[in-house]
Design an enzyme around this catalytic site. Structure first.
Site, PDB file in Angstrom:
ATOM      1  N   GLU A   1       0.833  -1.217   0.000  1.00 34.02           N
ATOM      2  CA  GLU A   1       0.000   0.000   0.000  1.00 34.02           C
ATOM      3  C   GLU A   1       0.866   1.265   0.000  1.00 34.02           C
ATOM      4  O   GLU A   1       1.844   1.378   0.735  1.00 34.02           O
ATOM      5  CB  GLU A   1      -1.005   0.038   1.162  1.00 34.02           C
TER       6      GLU A   1
ATOM      7  N   HIS B   1      -5.740  -8.579 -37.889  1.00 33.97           N
ATOM      8  CA  HIS B   1      -5.537  -7.474 -38.804  1.00 33.97           C
ATOM      9  C   HIS B   1      -6.172  -6.217 -38.246  1.00 33.97           C
ATOM     10  O   HIS B   1      -7.111  -6.254 -37.444  1.00 33.97           O
ATOM     11  CB  HIS B   1      -6.090  -7.788 -40.202  1.00 33.97           C
TER      12      HIS B   1
ATOM     13  N   ASP C   1     -11.298  -9.885 -36.366  1.00 40.75           N
ATOM     14  CA  ASP C   1     -10.012  -9.565 -36.989  1.00 40.75           C
ATOM     15  C   ASP C   1      -8.993 -10.690 -36.814  1.00 40.75           C
ATOM     16  O   ASP C   1      -7.999 -10.753 -37.543  1.00 40.75           O
ATOM     17  CB  ASP C   1      -9.433  -8.282 -36.380  1.00 40.75           C
TER      18      ASP C   1
ATOM     19  N   ASP D   1      -7.035  -0.021  -3.883  1.00 42.59           N
ATOM     20  CA  ASP D   1      -8.137   0.934  -4.015  1.00 42.59           C
ATOM     21  C   ASP D   1      -8.814   0.793  -5.379  1.00 42.59           C
ATOM     22  O   ASP D   1      -9.439   1.729  -5.868  1.00 42.59           O
ATOM     23  CB  ASP D   1      -7.620   2.365  -3.815  1.00 42.59           C
TER      24      ASP D   1
HETATM   25  O1  AHR Z   1      -8.204  -4.495 -41.043  1.00 45.48           O
HETATM   26  C1  AHR Z   1      -9.456  -3.950 -41.391  1.00 45.48           C
HETATM   27  C2  AHR Z   1     -10.148  -3.284 -40.247  1.00 45.48           C
HETATM   28  O2  AHR Z   1      -9.347  -2.206 -39.792  1.00 45.48           O
HETATM   29  C3  AHR Z   1     -10.334  -4.140 -39.017  1.00 45.48           C
HETATM   30  O3  AHR Z   1     -11.512  -4.918 -39.042  1.00 45.48           O
HETATM   31  C4  AHR Z   1     -10.403  -3.115 -37.914  1.00 45.48           C
HETATM   32  O4  AHR Z   1      -9.777  -3.591 -36.747  1.00 45.48           O
HETATM   33  C5  AHR Z   1      -9.648  -1.908 -38.432  1.00 45.48           C
HETATM   34  O5  AHR Z   1     -10.467  -0.792 -38.418  1.00 45.48           O
HETATM   35  O1  AHR Z   2       0.601   0.630  -3.336  1.00 42.82           O
HETATM   36  C1  AHR Z   2       0.287   0.882  -4.657  1.00 42.82           C
HETATM   37  C2  AHR Z   2      -1.153   1.278  -4.834  1.00 42.82           C
HETATM   38  O2  AHR Z   2      -1.385   2.515  -4.257  1.00 42.82           O
HETATM   39  C3  AHR Z   2      -2.178   0.421  -4.199  1.00 42.82           C
HETATM   40  O3  AHR Z   2      -2.424  -0.811  -4.851  1.00 42.82           O
HETATM   41  C4  AHR Z   2      -3.363   1.298  -4.258  1.00 42.82           C
HETATM   42  O4  AHR Z   2      -4.304   0.985  -3.279  1.00 42.82           O
HETATM   43  C5  AHR Z   2      -2.781   2.685  -4.086  1.00 42.82           C
HETATM   44  O5  AHR Z   2      -3.263   3.544  -5.076  1.00 42.82           O
END
Ligand code: AHR
Ligand code: AHR
Length: 512
Positions: A232, A429, A448, A311
């Site tokens: 934490e 893709h 894709d 958190d």
């Molecule tokens: O590769 C063609 C299209 O391009 C795919 O379906 C999409 O992920 C991207 O917009």
């Molecule tokens: O300790 C790192 C992070 O700090 C904890 O996981 C989180 O509760 C806080 O934002």
């Protein structure tokens, strides 16, 4: 007499089968008492939580591993084991989710404590999480195809009302098997002890393993990802926060990593990591609690978190295959025995079938155009390209050029190609060009990343039609890989040598 004879014959037969299977490198069914929670119990530090989507963590466990929910009708189904002490029944998930998509809604605790994880609610630093797609991380363990948990930003699991988990300075240990290939530098891909109210309640109120490339206290050495302790308000590599060990550069893109933390809750904690596919554990820190106020003694609250910070900071990504928490600090001998067991089950190992388009088979895809008959589809810097691979190529090049055939993510009668050395990443893709990317569960990604095999357009090999652009086929052009039509406005749609460029030899994998 007859039955005794039969027993003797059966015993001889089963011994022979064991010898043959061992010779063939097939992972064996576990002997009683040899799984992680059996080992920790025998060492006097029993598991108080045991979560896995992949396998039993007690040899006697034969209950459910996790629950999936399908999109079509909202129905849920528990996914269990193929046998007591064995591996996940992934086929049950596949059949339940056929024709629709599923998310993971619950991860059962295999210990008698029933510290089951459900999708995490809103917290101090993040809105309520969503469930992870159930089929995003297909891997092999014990010779079986199972699914891991792939966490994207906005996903997480939690149990705020537990039994037996350390609180208020009690000693505990924990490990998880994760992946070095699916990480980021956002807060906080954690597994372990956290606050019971999803808020940051102060130093020492968490005691969780963190894995990723977030360097909270400089300096961190190398590029990570590092195994750290989220206690934490800090991801700790030592009592001073930052790494005191310049040789701790992280695990790199290791596909399967064992990450381990133990903390006596008073004045000592330790961090270890290992390659979950081979070898032992390395201790990167073993020493006093952080010197800043609030960590000595610790103030754990006993909730369990998976995939987010205490958190509910949920910008991080990560992979989870199995993990446990113990009551008391496990011995190093018990940790070593657990690591040996993890290695023995062969995460990500060969599936046993190669060179075909049957799901589970490992393949390489060779170009057949005259220019390029020693070139294979590989990923490089996240792009798909073709380049020469030979028996003398490096292990990295061979791994990059190996793909695991999976049931099509959008249509199970077609196929998808998962990267051999980046679990959960698929060939997809985008703007008609091919990339290696982590599966995110969206319908767009599924489409894709799905290709429908047909006889090679040149008359040799196999061509692969794009699922969502069925007149376009997987093609190499200027060493990049596209989905291309036979003639069209893009350079890569050129009709010249189109038929050869879209015809691939489905070959033996370079990295079986
Ligand atoms: O590769 C063609 C299209 O391009 C795919 O379906 C999409 O992920 C991207 O917009
Ligand atoms: O300790 C790192 C992070 O700090 C904890 O996981 C989180 O509760 C806080 O934002």
């Amino acid at each position: 007499m007859l039955s005794r004879l039969r027993t003797a014959t059966l015993a001889a037969l089963s011994a022979l089968i064991t010898v043959l299977a061992l010779a063939a490198g097939v992972p064996q069914a576990q002997a009683a008492g040899s799984l992680p929670c059996d080992l920790y119990a025998a060492a006097g530090t029993p598991c108080v939580a045991a979560h896995s989507l992949a396998r039993a963590l007690y040899s006697s466990y034969n209950g459910s591993l996790y629950q999936v929910q399908r999109a079509s009708d909202g129905a849920t189904r528990n996914i269990g084991l193929l046998s007591a002490g064995g591996y996940a029944d992934a086929a049950a998930q596949d059949s339940f989710c056929t024709g629709t998509t599923c998310i993971i809604t619950k991860i059962y605790d295999q210990s008698s404590r029933h510290n089951d994880l459900t999708i995490e609610g809103a917290g101090g630093a993040g809105a309520a999480d969503v469930g992870a797609p159930a089929d995003a991380l297909p891997v092999t363990v014990g010779g079986h195809q199972v699914y891991g948990l792939e966490i994207s930003a906005g996903m997480g699991y939690r149990d705020n009302s537990t039994s037996g988990v350390a609180v208020g300075g009690q000693a505990e240990g924990m490990y998880m098997v994760t992946s070095g290939t699916h990480v980021n530098n956002r807060c906080c891909f954690d597994y372990g002890n956290a606050e019971t109210n999803n808020q940051d309640t102060g130093n020492g109120h968490m005691d969780a393993i963190n894995f990723g490339t977030e360097c909270w206290f400089s300096p961190c050495y190398g590029g990570g990802p590092w195994v750290q302790a989220d206690l934490e308000n800090g991801l700790f590599q030592s009592d001073a926060g930052y790494s005191k060990n310049s040789s701790n550069t992280g695990t790199g893109a290791m596909p399967f990593v064992t990450a381990l933390l133990k903390n006596n809750g008073q004045d000592h904690f330790a961090l270890k990591y290992g390659n979950a596919q081979s070898g032992g554990l390395t201790t990167t820190y073993s020493g006093g609690e952080p010197t800043a106020g609030g960590y000595s003694p610790m103030h754990q609250e006993g909730a369990i978190v998976l995939g987010t910070g205490g958190d509910n900071s949920n910008g991080s990504i990560g992979s989870f295959f199995e993990g446990v928490m113990t009551s008391g600090i496990p011995t190093d001998a018990a940790d070593n025995a657990v690591q040996a067991n993890i290695v023995s089950v062969g995460y990500g190992g060969a599936t046993g079938s190669t060179g075909s388009l049957t799901p589970g088979s490992e393949i390489s895809l060779r170009a057949t155009t005259a220019c390029c008959t020693t070139d294979y589809i590989r990923h490089q810097n996240n792009n798909a390209v073709i380049s020469p691979v030979t028996s003398g190529s490096s292990a990295l090049d061979k791994g990059d050029a190996t793909w695991i055939v999976r049931r099509g993510l959008a249509d199970s009668s077609c196929v998808s190609f998962e990267s051999r050395n980046y679990p959960g990443d698929f060939l997809r893709h985008s703007n008609f060009q091919l990339y290696r990317q982590p599966m995110d569960g969206t319908a767009l990604f599924r489409g894709d990343a799905t290709f429908c095999p047909t006889t090679g357009k040149s008359g040799t090999g196999t061509s692969f039609a794009s699922y969502n652009y069925p007149t376009r086929f997987l093609r190499h052009y200027d060493l990049n890989v596209y989905i291309a039509s036979n003639g069209g406005s893009n350079a890569f749609d050129s009709a010249t040598s189109w038929a050869d460029d879209v015809s691939w030899a489905v070959s033996q994998p370079w990295a079986p």
